[in-house]
Design a protein around this motif. Structure first.
Motif, PDB file in Angstrom:
ATOM      1  N   ALA A 112      82.188 -26.527  24.759  1.00 24.21           N
ATOM      2  CA  ALA A 112      82.035 -27.744  25.599  1.00 24.21           C
ATOM      3  C   ALA A 112      80.669 -27.709  26.268  1.00 24.21           C
ATOM      4  O   ALA A 112      80.192 -28.878  26.460  1.00 24.21           O
ATOM      5  CB  ALA A 112      83.113 -27.824  26.857  1.00 24.21           C
ATOM      6  N   SER A 113      80.104 -26.660  26.231  1.00 27.81           N
ATOM      7  CA  SER A 113      78.681 -26.798  26.598  1.00 27.81           C
ATOM      8  C   SER A 113      77.458 -27.342  26.031  1.00 27.81           C
ATOM      9  O   SER A 113      76.470 -27.119  26.328  1.00 27.81           O
ATOM     10  CB  SER A 113      78.229 -25.318  27.097  1.00 27.81           C
ATOM     11  OG  SER A 113      78.345 -24.459  25.985  1.00 27.81           O
ATOM     12  N   LEU A 114      77.864 -27.704  24.533  1.00 21.44           N
ATOM     13  CA  LEU A 114      76.843 -28.107  23.813  1.00 21.44           C
ATOM     14  C   LEU A 114      76.350 -29.523  24.330  1.00 21.44           C
ATOM     15  O   LEU A 114      77.042 -30.292  24.813  1.00 21.44           O
ATOM     16  CB  LEU A 114      77.310 -28.323  22.390  1.00 21.44           C
ATOM     17  CG  LEU A 114      77.561 -27.156  21.270  1.00 21.44           C
ATOM     18  CD1 LEU A 114      77.993 -27.479  20.096  1.00 21.44           C
ATOM     19  CD2 LEU A 114      76.502 -26.285  21.340  1.00 21.44           C
ATOM     20  N   THR A 115      75.031 -29.573  24.172  1.00 16.83           N
ATOM     21  CA  THR A 115      74.195 -30.610  24.817  1.00 16.83           C
ATOM     22  C   THR A 115      73.606 -31.676  23.575  1.00 16.83           C
ATOM     23  O   THR A 115      73.574 -31.184  22.682  1.00 16.83           O
ATOM     24  CB  THR A 115      73.271 -30.453  25.870  1.00 16.83           C
ATOM     25  OG1 THR A 115      72.241 -29.751  25.153  1.00 16.83           O
ATOM     26  CG2 THR A 115      73.946 -29.520  26.918  1.00 16.83           C
ATOM     27  N   SER A 116      72.971 -32.692  24.234  1.00 18.48           N
ATOM     28  CA  SER A 116      72.294 -33.580  22.965  1.00 18.48           C
ATOM     29  C   SER A 116      71.285 -32.877  22.611  1.00 18.48           C
ATOM     30  O   SER A 116      70.768 -32.892  21.614  1.00 18.48           O
ATOM     31  CB  SER A 116      71.988 -34.934  23.671  1.00 18.48           C
ATOM     32  OG  SER A 116      71.089 -34.494  24.883  1.00 18.48           O
ATOM     33  N   ASP A 117      70.752 -31.899  23.259  1.00 20.70           N
ATOM     34  CA  ASP A 117      69.585 -30.958  23.112  1.00 20.70           C
ATOM     35  C   ASP A 117      69.798 -30.048  21.984  1.00 20.70           C
ATOM     36  O   ASP A 117      69.082 -30.042  20.948  1.00 20.70           O
ATOM     37  CB  ASP A 117      68.862 -30.137  24.150  1.00 20.70           C
ATOM     38  CG  ASP A 117      67.676 -29.298  23.679  1.00 20.70           C
ATOM     39  OD1 ASP A 117      66.660 -29.961  23.551  1.00 20.70           O
ATOM     40  OD2 ASP A 117      67.798 -28.136  23.844  1.00 20.70           O
ATOM     41  N   ASP A 118      70.969 -29.628  21.931  1.00 21.40           N
ATOM     42  CA  ASP A 118      71.638 -28.765  20.892  1.00 21.40           C
ATOM     43  C   ASP A 118      71.812 -29.589  19.695  1.00 21.40           C
ATOM     44  O   ASP A 118      71.514 -29.323  18.564  1.00 21.40           O
ATOM     45  CB  ASP A 118      72.880 -28.126  21.102  1.00 21.40           C
ATOM     46  CG  ASP A 118      72.719 -27.027  22.112  1.00 21.40           C
ATOM     47  OD1 ASP A 118      72.038 -26.021  22.332  1.00 21.40           O
ATOM     48  OD2 ASP A 118      73.750 -27.089  23.331  1.00 21.40           O
ATOM     49  N   TRP A 119      72.299 -30.943  19.677  1.00 22.87           N
ATOM     50  CA  TRP A 119      72.364 -31.483  18.579  1.00 22.87           C
ATOM     51  C   TRP A 119      71.092 -32.178  18.083  1.00 22.87           C
ATOM     52  O   TRP A 119      70.921 -32.248  16.880  1.00 22.87           O
ATOM     53  CB  TRP A 119      73.286 -32.828  18.755  1.00 22.87           C
ATOM     54  CG  TRP A 119      74.763 -32.635  18.939  1.00 22.87           C
ATOM     55  CD1 TRP A 119      75.497 -32.533  20.109  1.00 22.87           C
ATOM     56  CD2 TRP A 119      75.480 -31.867  18.028  1.00 22.87           C
ATOM     57  NE1 TRP A 119      76.771 -32.035  19.957  1.00 22.87           N
ATOM     58  CE2 TRP A 119      77.044 -31.659  18.697  1.00 22.87           C
ATOM     59  CE3 TRP A 119      75.392 -31.406  16.831  1.00 22.87           C
ATOM     60  CZ2 TRP A 119      78.003 -30.912  18.073  1.00 22.87           C
ATOM     61  CZ3 TRP A 119      76.590 -30.886  15.928  1.00 22.87           C
ATOM     62  CH2 TRP A 119      77.820 -30.596  16.615  1.00 22.87           C
ATOM     63  N   ARG A 120      70.253 -32.308  18.658  1.00 22.17           N
ATOM     64  CA  ARG A 120      68.614 -32.516  18.333  1.00 22.17           C
ATOM     65  C   ARG A 120      68.133 -31.233  17.467  1.00 22.17           C
ATOM     66  O   ARG A 120      67.440 -31.473  16.482  1.00 22.17           O
ATOM     67  CB  ARG A 120      67.918 -33.018  19.605  1.00 22.17           C
ATOM     68  CG  ARG A 120      67.703 -34.369  19.854  1.00 22.17           C
ATOM     69  CD  ARG A 120      66.660 -34.640  20.879  1.00 22.17           C
ATOM     70  NE  ARG A 120      66.566 -33.857  21.887  1.00 22.17           N
ATOM     71  CZ  ARG A 120      67.122 -34.183  23.120  1.00 22.17           C
ATOM     72  NH1 ARG A 120      67.992 -35.376  23.324  1.00 22.17           N
ATOM     73  NH2 ARG A 120      67.329 -33.386  23.994  1.00 22.17           N
ATOM     74  N   ARG A 121      68.477 -30.462  17.651  1.00 25.82           N
ATOM     75  CA  ARG A 121      68.202 -29.056  16.783  1.00 25.82           C
ATOM     76  C   ARG A 121      68.586 -29.175  15.652  1.00 25.82           C
ATOM     77  O   ARG A 121      68.031 -28.845  14.408  1.00 25.82           O
ATOM     78  CB  ARG A 121      68.580 -27.757  17.572  1.00 25.82           C
ATOM     79  CG  ARG A 121      67.976 -27.600  18.940  1.00 25.82           C
ATOM     80  CD  ARG A 121      68.207 -26.325  19.733  1.00 25.82           C
ATOM     81  NE  ARG A 121      67.896 -26.272  21.127  1.00 25.82           N
ATOM     82  CZ  ARG A 121      66.833 -25.550  21.435  1.00 25.82           C
ATOM     83  NH1 ARG A 121      65.964 -25.324  20.595  1.00 25.82           N
ATOM     84  NH2 ARG A 121      66.496 -25.705  22.825  1.00 25.82           N
ATOM     85  N   VAL A 122      70.036 -29.530  15.359  1.00 26.12           N
ATOM     86  CA  VAL A 122      70.497 -29.706  14.264  1.00 26.12           C
ATOM     87  C   VAL A 122      69.995 -30.948  13.355  1.00 26.12           C
ATOM     88  O   VAL A 122      69.461 -30.655  12.285  1.00 26.12           O
ATOM     89  CB  VAL A 122      72.196 -30.326  14.348  1.00 26.12           C
ATOM     90  CG1 VAL A 122      72.681 -30.580  12.966  1.00 26.12           C
ATOM     91  CG2 VAL A 122      72.873 -28.881  15.145  1.00 26.12           C
TER      92      VAL A 122
END
Length: 1000
Positions: free
Chosen positions: A917-927
Motif C-alpha cells: 500500500a505504500s507505493l506512491t505516484s513517484d514509484d509509478w513514475r519510475r515505471v
C-alpha cells in the motif's frame, strides 16, 4: 525381666569369660573330620576334653544370679529363691552337652530357640517350685547366656568355614531337588522350546517344495525344492499421493519397490495383492520356510479357504489343528508365542473365500492383532477382492506383487529348462518371448511362464498366440498325460476328465469359493458318471483318479479339493456355463470384478449368437467398466454379429482413447482392464496420445508392468505434452527400469527431469546427459555431482526444498550453467560465488542471504520471491546486469518500494506480486520512465468495493483489461493516455462503468 534389661544388671565382663570356659579351644579348619561336630564335643565339661566341672559351672551360675540380685534397684525375685535359681541356671547350661546339634545349627536356631531347647531338654524340670518372678528371671538369664554363646560361636575360627560347607551342602541338595522337580514338571518355556525344535523343521519340510505347473510331465520331477524353484519377485508399495498427475507438476515421493520376500522386514503388517498365478502362495511358503530355518519368528501358515471350511476362524491355540498339523503343542504355547511378539502370521487367499466371509475375516484379524500386537502379519489377496485401504485402520501397508519383468522371465525360463533337463529349448523360447508381443503379454507370472515353457517343450517349439488357445493347449497337455508306471486303474480320456472338471469348476464359481468338501465333489461326480460312457468305477475312485492324474485338481487338506489355480477354475467354469446355456447367470454377476475372467472366457467358448447376447447385456448396463469389459471380450470373439462388434467399439470409442485429462482420470477408475485396451500411438491425435499416457500413468500404481508396456510405445512421440507426461510420471515406477525403458529414449527438448530419491539419482548417472535437471528434497551437493557425471552439459538447474544445501559456490562444476533456480533452501548462501558462471537467469526464494545478487552481472532475467533488505533496489539487485525481465514477488518491496527501478533501462518485462500500500505516484513514475518496458504484470487482488478509478495509462488496452477483471465494482473510470485508444475500446473493458477518456 527381658534379656536386654537383665543385661543391664549383669557385668558384661562376667559372661564372656564364662562362655569361653564352657567350650574347648578350637583348631583351624572347618571341622569336617569329626562330622557332625555336636555341641557335646565342644563343651569343656564332658568327655575326654573335660577341663571345667559341674561345680565350676554352678559357681559361675551363682555369681551371675548374685550379681543380678545385688545390683541397684528392685530385686528381680525374692531373696530366698537365689540358691534355687542359680541351681536351675547351672543345670540349663550343663544341658548344652546333651543337645544333638552343632554350632552352625545353633546359630541358625537363634538365641530364643536355643534357650527354649535348653529349658525343655529331656523334659527337665526344676527340683523345687519357683515363683513367677524367679521363673521369668531364669528364662531371661538363660536367653541372655545363649546370646553370648551364639556370639562366641560366630567368632570361632572354624565357624565361617563350617558355615560355608553347610551352605554348599544345602545348595547342592536344593539344586538336586529342583532338578528333580523340573524333570517331573518341566517349565512352560522348556516345553515350548522342545516343541519348537520339532515344529520348525516340520514346517520347513512341509513347505519346502512347490509344483511348477507343466513341468510334472514325462521324466520331470513332481516337485521342485523351494530353494531351486523360488523366483524372487518384487512388490510395489501403494503410493499415497492424489490420483491425478499434472503433465509438468512435481510428483510426490517415489512408491517403494522391494523384493517381495522382504515385505515383512521389521515385523510390519502387510496386505499383499497379486493377480492369479503371480506367486502369492509361493511367497508365503518361502517366508514360512526361511523363518522356520532362521528360528527368529514362529511362522503360522493359514490358508483362509481351509480355515473358513472348518467353521469359526480359530483362536491361536487352534492354528495348527485347523491346518492339519499332526503335532500337538504344549497348553497355551501359541498364546505365549504371540504375546511375546514372536509370531509370523501368514494368512493366504483372501480372494478365495466368499465376500460375506471377508468381513468376518477382518473382524478376526482385528481381534487377533488387538490381543497380540507386535507380530508380523501377511495377508494375500487378488487385487480386486477388497477395496483399497481395507485394513488401513489396522496399520496394514498395502503392497502389490509386481508382474514379472523381462529379466525375471528370462531367469524363470532358464531355471525351468535346467530343472526339466531340456536346455535345447531355452534359447528359442526366449527369442519368441522377445519378438511375439501377444506371447510376451501372457508371460507375466510364474504360472503362465511355466505353462508356456511346458507347451513349448511338448510341442517342440510351437506356441499358440491367443489366451484361449493357450489354455486349450495347456489342458490338452495336462489331461492327456499318462502315468502308467504308477499302476493306476481305469483311465479317463481327455473329454471325460474335462466334463467332470468343468462341473466341479462351475459349482465353485457359483458358490464364490475356491474349494469344496470331498463329499460334495464326490456327489457332483456321482451325478455326472451316468453320462460318461468311458468312466468305470464309483465316484470315489473316479475323483481319486482326477486328483492323482489330471494335474488340475488337488487335495490341499484332508476332506477338501480345489483346483491348482483359480485361472483353471474360471476357464472350465465358463466352458460349462456356455454348454448349459447359463450365460445369463454369468452376466448377472458382471458387476463383481471376480467374474471378469469367467465372462471373458465364456465369450471365447460361446457360439456367435450367444456372444452377441452377452455383449448386448453388458452394453445395456451403460457403465464405463462393463462397456470396457465388452470391448475386452471382443479379443476372444472370432465370429460375432458385426453390428454388436461395431456398437461395442463405438461405445468404447467414447471412452478410449481419452481426449482430455479429465477423461483419462475417469477411464483409469475402470481399473487395470483398461491397459489392455489403450491404443496408440499410431492413429492418435496429440490430445488423445496425451490422454492415453495420463491413463496409463494413473494405472501404474496398480499394474506397473502393464502401464510401462503402454508408456513404452509413446517414448518416441514428438508432442511436448506427451513427453512432459512421460517425464512427470517417473516416480510411479521403478527408477532404474523406467529410466532405461522410457526416459533415455525421449526427445529432451524443453524437458526438465525431476529427481527426488537416491534411486533416481543413480538412474540419472546411467543415462545420457540431461540439459535441464531439477533436484527436489534432501540431496547433498556431492551426491548431486555424483549423479551428473558430465556437469558441464547441464544448462539449467533447479534445487528446491533442500535443507542440506548451504553453499551455492559448490555448484561451480556446472560451468555451462545458464539458468539456476533455488527455492526453499533456507540454509543456502554464497550467491556471490556464482559470479563466475555464465548465468543469464536466476530465480530464488527462501534462501539464507540474497545480498550476493549484486555480483551476478551477466543476468538478463531475475526473479526474487523473498523480502529485499535496504531502502533501494540498487542496494541488492545487480546494477551492472543487462536485465530484460524482472519479477519481484509478493511483499518483496515493502521497504525498497520501486526506488532505483529506473536504473535498469533495458527492462522489457516487469512482473510485480501483491503490491504494498505504500507505493506512491513517484514509484509509478519510475515505471513509466522505462522506455523499453512492454508487458507489466500486476498481481492485484479482486477488489469489488472499488467504485471509482482514475489512471494514467501508457500500456496497451489488453493490459488495461487486467484492472477491469480485478475491479468488478467500478462505476466511474477516467483514463488519461497518450496512446491511440478510442472510447469504445475502454467502454468495452468496463461495461458497467461511466468511462471518460482523456487523450494527452
Amino acid at each position: 525381666m527381658e534379656p536386654v534389661v537383665l543385661g543391664g544388671k549383669l557385668v558384661s565382663g562376667l559372661i564372656g569369660p564364662l562362655v569361653r570356659k564352657l567350650f574347648v579351644q578350637d583348631g583351624p579348619g572347618a571341622g569336617l573330620v569329626d562330622r557332625p561336630v555336636r555341641l557335646s564335643a565342644l563343651v569343656s565339661f564332658r568327655g575326654e576334653k573335660r577341663t571345667l566341672g559341674e561345680k565350676e559351672v554352678h559357681r559361675l551360675a551363682e555369681r551371675i544370679v548374685s550379681q543380678a540380685v545385688e545390683s541397684p534397684g528392685e530385686p528381680p525375685f525374692p531373696a530366698d529363691e537365689q540358691t534355687a535359681v542359680a541351681d536351675a541356671l547351672a543345670r540349663r547350661l550343663l544341658a548344652l552337652g546333651d543337645l544333638e546339634m552343632d554350632d552352625v545349627q545353633a546359630v541358625r536356631l537363634g538365641a530364643a530357640e536355643l534357650a527354649r531347647r535348653l529349658r525343655h531338654h529331656l523334659g527337665y524340670v526344676n527340683p523345687q517350685p519357683l515363683s513367677a518372678d524367679a521363673r521369668h528371671f531364669l528364662d531371661s538369664a538363660t536367653e541372655w547366656a545363649c546370646l553370648h554363646i551364639l556370639e562366641f560361636f560366630t567368632r570361632r575360627s572354624t565357624f565361617v568355614a563350617r558355615t560355608l560347607v553347610e551352605q554348599s551342602r544345602a545348595q547342592a541338595e536344593l539344586i538336586a531337588k529342583v532338578d528333580e522337580l523340573i524333570a517331573r514338571t518341566p517349565r512352560p518355556d522348556a516345553r515350548d522350546a522342545a516343541f519348537e525344535r520339532r515344529y520348525l523343521p516340520y514346517l520347513a519340510d512341509r513347505h519346502d517344495h512347490i509344483t511348477i505347473y507343466g513341468i510334472d510331465l514325462r521324466d520331470s520331477p513332481d516337485r521342485w525344492p523351494l530353494e531351486v524353484a523360488y523366483l524372487s519377485l518384487e512388490a510395489t508399495a501403494e503410493d499415497e499421493r492424489p490420483s491425478g498427475l499434472e503433465p509438468h507438476g512435481h510428483p510426490p515421493a517415489t512408491p517403494g519397490r522391494l523384493p517381495a520376500e522382504e515385505a515383512l522386514a521389521g515385523g510390519s503388517r502387510v496386505l499383499l495383492r497379486g493377480d492369479a498365478g503371480s506367486g502369492k502362495t509361493t511367497l508365503v511358503q518361502w517366508l514360512a520356510v526361511t523363518a522356520a530355518r532362521d528360528a527368529g519368528r514362529i511362522p503360522y501358515v493359514l490358508p483362509l479357504r481351509t480355515l473358513i471350511r472348518t467353521g469359526p476362524l480359530p483362536a491361536p491355540d487352534g492354528f495348527l489343528a485347523a491346518v492339519g498339523c499332526p503335532l500337538t503343542p504344549p497348553q497355551g504355547w501359541a498364546e505365549r508365542v504371540l504375546a511375546a511378539g514372536r509370531g509370523l502370521i501368514l494368512v493366504d487367499g483372501l480372494d478365495e473365500i466368499p465376500a460375506a466371509d471377508r468381513h468376518r475375516t477382518r473382524d478376526w484379524l482385528r481381534s487377533l492383532l488387538a490381543a497380540y500386537p507386535g507380530n508380523a502379519v501377511l495377508l494375500t489377496s487378488r487385487p480386486t477382492a477388497v477395496r483399497p485401504d481395507w485394513l488401513a485402520d489396522e496399520g496394514f501397508r498395502e503392497l502389490t506383487l509386481a508382474p514379472m519383468r523381462r529379466a525375471e522371465v528370462a531367469t524363470f525360463v532358464h531355471r525351468w529348462h535346467e530343472a526339466a533337463r531340456a536346455p535345447e529349448y531355452e534359447q528359442p523360447l526366449l527369442d519368441s518371448l522377445r519378438t511375439k508381443r501377444d506371447l510376451a503379454r501372457l508371460a507375466t507370472n510364474p504360472l503362465m511362464c511355466g505353462l508356456i515353457c511346458a507347451l513349448h517343450r511338448e510341442r517342440r517349439g510351437y506356441l499358440p498366440t491367443g489366451r484361449k488357445e493357450l489354455y486349450d493347449a495347456a489342458l490338452t497337455m495336462l489331461l492327456a498325460r499318462r502315468d502308467r508306471e504308477r499302476g493306476m486303474g481305469a483311465e479317463l480320456g481327455e473329454e471325460a476328465q474335462l466334463e467332470l472338471l468343468q462341473r466341479l469348476a462351475y459349482a465353485l464359481v457359483l458358490s464364490g469359493r475356491t474349494e469344496m468338501d470331498l463329499d460334495t465333489a464326490e456327489g457332483i461326480v456321482e451325478r455326472c458318471l451316468p453320462t460318461i460312457a468311458s468312466a468305470s468305477g464309483d465316484a470315489t475312485a473316479v475323483l481319486r483318479a482326477l486328483l492323482l492324474r489330471s494335474g488340475l485338481l488337488r487335495q490341499p487338506a484332508e476332506g477338501v479339493v480345489d483346483f491348482v489355480h483359480r485361472t483353471f477354475q474360471d476357464y472350465l467354469g465358463a466352458r460349462y456355463a456356455v454348454e448349459e446355456g447359463h450365460l445369463d447367470v454369468l452376466v448377472s454377476h458382471a458387476d463383481d470384478t471376480q467374474w471378469e475372467d469367467v465372462i471373458r472366457m465364456a465369450v471365447a467358448h460361446a457360439r456367435p449368437r450367444e456372444r452377441a447376447s452377452v455383449l448386448r447385456q453388458l452394453l445395456a448396463r451403460d457403465t464405463p467398466r462393463l462397456t470396457l469389459l465388452a470391448l475386452a471380450c471382443l479379443e476372444h470373439a472370432t465370429a460375432l454379429d458385426p453390428g454388436v462388434r461395431a456398437e461395442a467399439e463405438q461405445r468404447a470409442g467414447t471412452l478410449i482413447p481419452p481426449r482430455t485429462t479429465e477423461d483419462a482420470h475417469a477411464l483409469a477408475e475402470a481399473g487395470p482392464l483398461v491397459l489392455e485396451l489403450l491404443p496408440g500411438p499410431e492413429g492418435l491425435t496429440a490430445e488423445e496420445a496425451h490422454g492415453v499416457t495420463v491413463t496409463a500413468s494413473l494405472l501404474g500404481e496398480e499394474e506397473p508392468e502393464g502401464a510401462l508396456t503402454v508408456l513404452r510405445r509413446f517414448r518416441n512421440h514428438p508432442d511436448l505434452k506427451v513427453r512432459r507426461q512421460l517425464v512427470g510420471t517417473w516416480s510411479r515406477f521403478d527408477a532404474g527400469v523406467y529410466a532405461t525403458e522410457i526416459l533415455d529414449h525421449l526427445d529432451r527438448t524443453v524437458l526438465i527431469l525431476t529427481c527426488e530419491s537416491a534411486e533416481q539419482r543413480a538412474a540419472v548417472a546411467r543415462m545420457r546427459p540431461w540439459q535441464r535437471l531439477h533436484f527436489r528434497g534432501r540431496h547433498r551437493i556431492e551426491d548431486i555431482l555424483a549423479a551428473v557425471p558430465a556437469p558441464e552439459a547441464v544448462a539449467a538447474l533447479t534445487l528446491s526444498a533442500n535443507p542440506e544445501l548451504t553453499d551455492l559456490g559448490t555448484l561451480t562444476p556446472f560451468r555451462s550453467l545458464r539458468a539456476l533456480s533455488v527455492h526453499n533452501c533456507p540454509a543456502a548462501g554464497g550467491v556471490d560465488r556464482l559470479a563466475d558462471l555464465p548465468l543469464s537467469r536466476f530465480d530464488c526464494s527462501n534462501i539464507a542471504d540474497p545480498n550476493g545478487l549484486r555480483t551476478l552481472r551477466s543476468l538478463t532475467r531475475l526473479s526474487v520471491n523473498q523480502r529485499l533488505p535496504g531502502t533501494d533496489l540498487r542496494q541488492t539487485l545487480p546494477v551492472d546486469a543487462p536485465l530484460e525481465f524482472l519479477h519481484l514477488g509478493e511483499h518483496i518491496i515493502e521497504s525498497t518500494r520501486l526506488r532505483g527501478l529506473e536504473h535498469w533501462t533495458d527492462l522489457r518485462t516487469l512482473s510485480l506480486g501483491l503490491l504494498p500500500a505504500s507505493l506512491t505516484s513517484d514509484d509509478w513514475r519510475r515505471v513509466t520512465g522505462l522506455s523499453e518496458l512492454a508487458p507489466l504484470h500486476l498481481d492485484i487482488p479482486v477488489l469489488p468495493g472499488i467504485r471509482e478509478l482514475r489512471v494514467y495509462w501508457t500500456l496497451g488496452a489488453e493490459h488495461l483489461s487486467v484492472l477491469a477483471s480485478r475491479l468488478p465494482g467500478l462505476r466511474s473510470v477516467r483514463v488519461l493516455t497518450h496512446l491511440d485508444f478510442t472510447l469504445s475500446h475502454v467502454e468495452a473493458l468496463f461495461p458497467h462503468a461511466q468511462v471518460t477518456l482523456i487523450q494527452s
